[in-house]
Write an enzyme that holds these catalytic residues in place. Structure first.
Site, PDB file in Angstrom:
ATOM      1  N   ASP A  71       0.861  -1.181   0.000  1.00 57.54           N
ATOM      2  CA  ASP A  71       0.000   0.000   0.000  1.00 57.54           C
ATOM      3  C   ASP A  71       0.898   1.233   0.000  1.00 57.54           C
ATOM      4  O   ASP A  71       1.766   1.377   0.861  1.00 57.54           O
ATOM      5  CB  ASP A  71      -0.887  -0.019   1.253  1.00 57.54           C
ATOM      6  CG  ASP A  71      -1.712   1.246   1.402  1.00 57.54           C
ATOM      7  OD1 ASP A  71      -1.924   1.926   0.397  1.00 57.54           O
ATOM      8  OD2 ASP A  71      -2.131   1.544   2.535  1.00 57.54           O
ATOM      9  N   ASP A  73       0.735   5.520  -0.107  1.00 55.28           N
ATOM     10  CA  ASP A  73      -0.122   6.704   0.027  1.00 55.28           C
ATOM     11  C   ASP A  73       0.615   7.913  -0.536  1.00 55.28           C
ATOM     12  O   ASP A  73       1.755   8.186  -0.137  1.00 55.28           O
ATOM     13  CB  ASP A  73      -0.475   6.959   1.492  1.00 55.28           C
ATOM     14  CG  ASP A  73      -1.288   5.832   2.093  1.00 55.28           C
ATOM     15  OD1 ASP A  73      -2.330   5.498   1.528  1.00 55.28           O
ATOM     16  OD2 ASP A  73      -0.871   5.275   3.132  1.00 55.28           O
ATOM     17  N   ASP A 125      -2.889   4.764  -3.022  1.00 51.55           N
ATOM     18  CA  ASP A 125      -4.024   5.546  -2.537  1.00 51.55           C
ATOM     19  C   ASP A 125      -3.705   7.028  -2.652  1.00 51.55           C
ATOM     20  O   ASP A 125      -2.610   7.477  -2.264  1.00 51.55           O
ATOM     21  CB  ASP A 125      -4.333   5.200  -1.079  1.00 51.55           C
ATOM     22  CG  ASP A 125      -5.073   3.878  -0.960  1.00 51.55           C
ATOM     23  OD1 ASP A 125      -5.667   3.431  -1.949  1.00 51.55           O
ATOM     24  OD2 ASP A 125      -5.047   3.286   0.140  1.00 51.55           O
TER      25      ASP A 125
END
Length: 332
Positions: A71, A73, A125
């Protein structure tokens, strides 16, 4: 006492991002940034856009999750006048349109970000922020104009994740062991995902606030865990408070409120206590293999016990005295 410092640092190498993976993620992130810049150049006369990495990737505490999907960001900062401020939904639509064709996977518009999916290996994200001032300095931040996050259901919310990154960078400066401790905590929560333990941000704050520097990572990890327990476990320590406040906006938000239901709190504190109990046993036993098994059942099978080379005669010498009892691997 069994010294598992090398086993822990090997575990860190197993779960940390490799240089190759970091470069791959940066390349994908930069391609997304280019898409957004191109969209704004073509479609937005009253707004400009810049970017700031945030979260564990920016702080270099990312781990390879058991699921195998990373993940990343990357904060998208839209600059414009107050009167030209879009609704959160409109801001999401701009970013979604800019990146929707970046991959052949489905791009997802979530409440707090737009997610660009790269097959099954990772996703990026994109939380979206609005600012009315754009300073010329490297960070384009000032103390008065706090960024506002575009939340599709809650509206614009003051949020400054880059300030959190700067806070962590300062606390972790020249403290590589602290970053490893954060990764070990994340690996533990990942292995115990069925318990819905607190977020990586919570454990990052708790680790910084209770970090104990030691020559050995196993001892540092254990003593940091004990410090965390003494600070938040009000079921076992009279002076503890079940609290974890952000060091940056919003400083009044107790992040543990989300984990305060009776069942969830009990599961968390019991799991923490069990990890500490096993950790205490692990640093006291003589056999490295026994010690490793203590940690492994909490941190997971990736903890590299198989790499320990321990001769039977060495263990026998450690237990030559009749009053020394060897722990079995089923306790704690």
């Amino acid at each position: 006492m069994a010294d598992l410092h090398e086993t822990f640092t090997e575990f860190n190498r197993i779960i940390a991002l490799s240089s190759t993976k970091k470069n791959e993620l940066r390349t994908s992130r930069n391609s997304i940034r280019k898409d957004i810049e191109t969209y704004f150049d073509k479609n937005r006369d009253k707004h400009t856009v810049k970017f700031k990495g945030q979260g564990s990737f920016a702080m270099n505490t990312t781990i390879l999750p058991i699921s195998g999907e990373y993940d990343v960001d990357d904060g998208v900062y839209i600059f414009g006048k107050e009167e030209d401020k879009p609704t959160p939904n409109t801001a999401h639509n701009w970013i979604f349109k800019a990146v929707e064709n970046r991959t052949n996977q489905e791009t997802i518009d979530k409440n707090t970000c737009v997610r660009v999916q790269y097959a099954k290996s990772y996703h990026v994200d994109l939380p979206i922020y609005y600012k009315t001032t754009d300073t010329d300095n490297e960070n384009f931040f000032d103390s008065e104009d706090i960024p506002e996050l575009a939340h599709k259901t809650k509206g614009w919310i003051e949020s400054d994740p880059y300030a959190f990154k700067k806070w962590f960078d300062e606390k972790a400066k020249d403290k590589n062991q602290l970053k490893r401790i954060v990764r070990y905590l994340k690996a533990w929560t990942d292995n115990k995902s069925h318990l819905n333990l607190p977020s990586g941000m919570v454990f990052t704050i708790l680790a910084v606030n209770n970090y104990v520097s030691k020559d050995r990572d196993d001892e540092s990890f254990l003593e940091t865990l004990q410090g965390i327990q003494k600070s938040i476990d009000d079921t076992r320590h009279i002076w503890a408070k079940y609290e974890c406040y952000r060091p940056t906006v919003d400083t009044l938000e107790n992040l543990l409120d989300k984990y305060s239901s009776e069942t969830r709190k009990k599961d968390f504190l019991d799991a923490l206590n069990s990890l500490i109990t096993s950790g205490k046993q692990a640093v006291e036993v003589k056999s490295k293999k026994d010690a490793c098994a203590k940690w492994q059942k909490h941190i997971g099978d990736r903890f590299p016990c198989s790499s320990i080379n321990e001769k039977d005669e060495d263990v026998a010498k450690a237990f030559a005295s009749p009053d020394l009892l060897r722990y079995d691997n089923k306790s704690a």
